[in-house]
Scaffold this active site. Structure first.
Site, PDB file in Angstrom:
ATOM      1  N   ARG A  48      10.816  54.195  59.019  1.00 23.90           N
ATOM      2  CA  ARG A  48      10.158  53.638  57.841  1.00 23.90           C
ATOM      3  C   ARG A  48      11.231  53.334  56.803  1.00 23.90           C
ATOM      4  O   ARG A  48      12.396  53.684  56.975  1.00 23.90           O
ATOM      5  CB  ARG A  48       9.053  54.542  57.293  1.00 23.90           C
ATOM      6  CG  ARG A  48       9.175  56.019  57.489  1.00 23.90           C
ATOM      7  CD  ARG A  48      10.270  56.681  56.691  1.00 23.90           C
ATOM      8  NE  ARG A  48      10.223  56.391  55.277  1.00 23.90           N
ATOM      9  CZ  ARG A  48      11.252  56.481  54.460  1.00 23.90           C
ATOM     10  NH1 ARG A  48      12.445  56.835  54.918  1.00 23.90           N
ATOM     11  NH2 ARG A  48      11.137  56.201  53.189  1.00 23.90           N
ATOM     12  N   GLY A  49      10.815  52.650  55.742  1.00 27.73           N
ATOM     13  CA  GLY A  49      11.769  52.136  54.769  1.00 27.73           C
ATOM     14  C   GLY A  49      12.059  50.688  55.103  1.00 27.73           C
ATOM     15  O   GLY A  49      12.393  50.352  56.245  1.00 27.73           O
ATOM     16  N   ALA A  50      11.909  49.804  54.108  1.00 24.17           N
ATOM     17  CA  ALA A  50      11.970  48.363  54.378  1.00 24.17           C
ATOM     18  C   ALA A  50      13.234  47.921  55.122  1.00 24.17           C
ATOM     19  O   ALA A  50      13.137  47.232  56.144  1.00 24.17           O
ATOM     20  CB  ALA A  50      11.796  47.585  53.068  1.00 24.17           C
ATOM     21  N   ARG A  91       3.493  46.217  60.110  1.00 26.22           N
ATOM     22  CA  ARG A  91       3.295  46.680  58.729  1.00 26.22           C
ATOM     23  C   ARG A  91       3.421  45.468  57.803  1.00 26.22           C
ATOM     24  O   ARG A  91       4.427  44.765  57.847  1.00 26.22           O
ATOM     25  CB  ARG A  91       4.296  47.775  58.353  1.00 26.22           C
ATOM     26  CG  ARG A  91       4.216  48.986  59.286  1.00 26.22           C
ATOM     27  CD  ARG A  91       4.895  50.198  58.692  1.00 26.22           C
ATOM     28  NE  ARG A  91       4.184  50.693  57.522  1.00 26.22           N
ATOM     29  CZ  ARG A  91       4.689  51.609  56.692  1.00 26.22           C
ATOM     30  NH1 ARG A  91       5.895  52.088  56.896  1.00 26.22           N
ATOM     31  NH2 ARG A  91       3.979  52.027  55.656  1.00 26.22           N
ATOM     32  N   GLN A 196       7.261  61.941  51.905  1.00 25.30           N
ATOM     33  CA  GLN A 196       8.626  61.480  52.195  1.00 25.30           C
ATOM     34  C   GLN A 196       9.661  62.121  51.275  1.00 25.30           C
ATOM     35  O   GLN A 196      10.804  62.332  51.673  1.00 25.30           O
ATOM     36  CB  GLN A 196       8.713  59.951  52.077  1.00 25.30           C
ATOM     37  CG  GLN A 196       7.929  59.199  53.130  1.00 25.30           C
ATOM     38  CD  GLN A 196       6.573  58.759  52.615  1.00 25.30           C
ATOM     39  OE1 GLN A 196       5.934  59.468  51.845  1.00 25.30           O
ATOM     40  NE2 GLN A 196       6.116  57.594  53.036  1.00 25.30           N
ATOM     41  N   ASP A 237       9.774  47.858  48.553  1.00 28.19           N
ATOM     42  CA  ASP A 237       9.393  47.225  49.818  1.00 28.19           C
ATOM     43  C   ASP A 237       9.253  45.717  49.669  1.00 28.19           C
ATOM     44  O   ASP A 237       9.397  44.981  50.636  1.00 28.19           O
ATOM     45  CB  ASP A 237       8.095  47.840  50.337  1.00 28.19           C
ATOM     46  CG  ASP A 237       8.346  49.201  50.964  1.00 28.19           C
ATOM     47  OD1 ASP A 237       8.469  49.254  52.193  1.00 28.19           O
ATOM     48  OD2 ASP A 237       8.451  50.193  50.224  1.00 28.19           O
ATOM     49  N   ASN A 247       6.123  49.208  45.996  1.00 29.12           N
ATOM     50  CA  ASN A 247       6.851  50.354  46.547  1.00 29.12           C
ATOM     51  C   ASN A 247       5.836  51.431  46.902  1.00 29.12           C
ATOM     52  O   ASN A 247       4.626  51.259  46.703  1.00 29.12           O
ATOM     53  CB  ASN A 247       7.893  50.865  45.541  1.00 29.12           C
ATOM     54  CG  ASN A 247       8.894  51.823  46.176  1.00 29.12           C
ATOM     55  OD1 ASN A 247       9.439  51.550  47.245  1.00 29.12           O
ATOM     56  ND2 ASN A 247       9.123  52.950  45.538  1.00 29.12           N
ATOM     57  N   LYS A 248       6.309  52.539  47.412  1.00 26.53           N
ATOM     58  CA  LYS A 248       5.434  53.613  47.882  1.00 26.53           C
ATOM     59  C   LYS A 248       4.414  54.000  46.819  1.00 26.53           C
ATOM     60  O   LYS A 248       4.718  54.050  45.639  1.00 26.53           O
ATOM     61  CB  LYS A 248       6.292  54.822  48.267  1.00 26.53           C
ATOM     62  CG  LYS A 248       5.526  55.983  48.877  1.00 26.53           C
ATOM     63  CD  LYS A 248       4.670  55.562  50.064  1.00 26.53           C
ATOM     64  CE  LYS A 248       5.442  54.838  51.138  1.00 26.53           C
ATOM     65  NZ  LYS A 248       4.560  54.284  52.208  1.00 26.53           N
TER      66      LYS A 248
END
Length: 346
Positions: A48-50, A91, A196, A237, A247-248
């Site tokens: 995960r993470g762009a 995603r 996270q 993101d 973002n998250k």
């Protein structure tokens, strides 16, 4: 042609990903030998993470090319559309996924022949991965200028080495400042519901020997009021052309609190995360994830049976709440609509 970092390893035959769902209790790895296995790893948040998603998708494209290879170039290109679609449908919010896949597809079309194409595509994926590391280190160098010796930084989610190919965006800024000899402390919020911050950011920083304190999400405002926070740095993101940032989930809340307390709120993101085709945050698709991420924690149910759940994976922080956006090309200040475009004119 190989690559090995904390997040991923490309052996030349397979993509090996550290399973981020298991950290910090276990360090396990998932081996992906097909493009569909890479797609599953992205969808299930093994990776995960762009930026990490983008690089993984690029290697997935390479694996797909090996599976779909035919001697006729146009037929091969057509088969690769299916590979791209499967990887792209994992995603929806992180723009690096689509950026990397478009770059791979455009490189394939420009290459224009089947002779040597598999090696060519592998090189392109490796370039994407290696460039990400260089970009993150540049973001770190620029961003470190914004931190003073003795500062305490609040982070949200994980925008570190695990969210990228290596080094990180938001955590890259902190790493660079520490490497310059600055005494930096970090408050990492846990980042419910996927934790996270608690699982990944705290783990990463402790491995590096960086002073980190874990707090629950609902403590950040009080920590600011007590004067414990000097700056907030988050990743992204997707950045819209007007400076709105997806973002998250929970990032918007932290930004509002920072604004209320007069604390600078910085976004660290590569230019590959900036999407000039997306006008504002309202145009960014927000992924919703399964309800069990909220109703369960560590495999244990913590909510009543059949309770309704709203579980967006991301939120949008309005541009007016953002002090600056730190990129590999420099620090961008408002007005974002003008200054983000300048990054792509140079």
């Amino acid at each position: 042609m190989k690559l090995k970092t904390m997040t991923m390893e490309w052996t030349g035959d397979e993509l090996i990903l550290i399973d981020q769902r298991k950290i910090p209790l276990k360090e396990e790895y998932m081996s992906c030998k097909t493009y569909k296995e890479v797609a599953l790893a992205i969808k299930e948040m093994v990776v995960r993470g762009a930026p990490a998603i983008g690089a993984s998708a690029a290697f997935g494209y390479v694996l797909g090319a090996r599976e779909k290879f035919v001697e006729d170039f146009e037929a091969f290109v057509e088969k690769m559309r299916e590979v791209k679609e499967v990887l792209a449908n994992t995603r929806p919010t992180a723009v690096n996924l689509f950026w990397a896949l478009n770059r791979m597809e455009n490189a394939l079309r420009k290459y224009g022949k089947v002779e040597g194409v598999l090696e060519f595509l592998e090189n392109e994926a490796l370039n994407i991965a290696k460039e990400d590391i260089e970009v993150n280190m540049a973001i770190g160098r620029y961003g470190a200028q914004l931190l003073k010796d003795g500062d305490t930084v609040l982070t949200h989610c994980n925008a570190g080495a695990l969210a990228t190919v290596d080094y990180g965006t938001a955590l890259g800024v902190i790493r660079a400042a520490v490497e310059q000899g600055k005494r930096i402390k970090v408050f990492a919020d846990e980042t419910r519901p996927y934790l996270q911050g608690a699982r990944l950011t705290a783990w990463e920083l402790m491995k590096d020997g960086i002073d980190v304190t874990l707090i629950s999400d609902n403590m950040s405002g009080w920590a600011m009021k007590l004067g414990k926070i000097n700056a907030v740095i988050v990743g992204a993101d997707r950045v819209a052309s007007n400076g709105d940032v997806a973002n998250k989930i929970g990032t918007y809340m932290v930004a509002v609190l920072a604004k209320r307390h007069g604390i600078p709120f910085y976004v660290a993101a590569p230019t590959s995360t900036i999407d000039l085709n997306t006008q504002t945050g309202k145009d960014i698709p927000i992924e919703e994830r399964k309800h069990t991420e909220v109703t369960h924690c560590g495999g244990t149910q913590i909510a009543p049976d059949n309770v309704k759940v709203f579980n967006p994976a991301f939120d949008v922080t309005n541009a007016e709440l953002i002090t600056a956006i730190i990129t590999e090309k420099g620090i961008v200040y408002p007005p974002y609509e003008e200054n983000l475009k300048k990054l792509f004119e140079e």
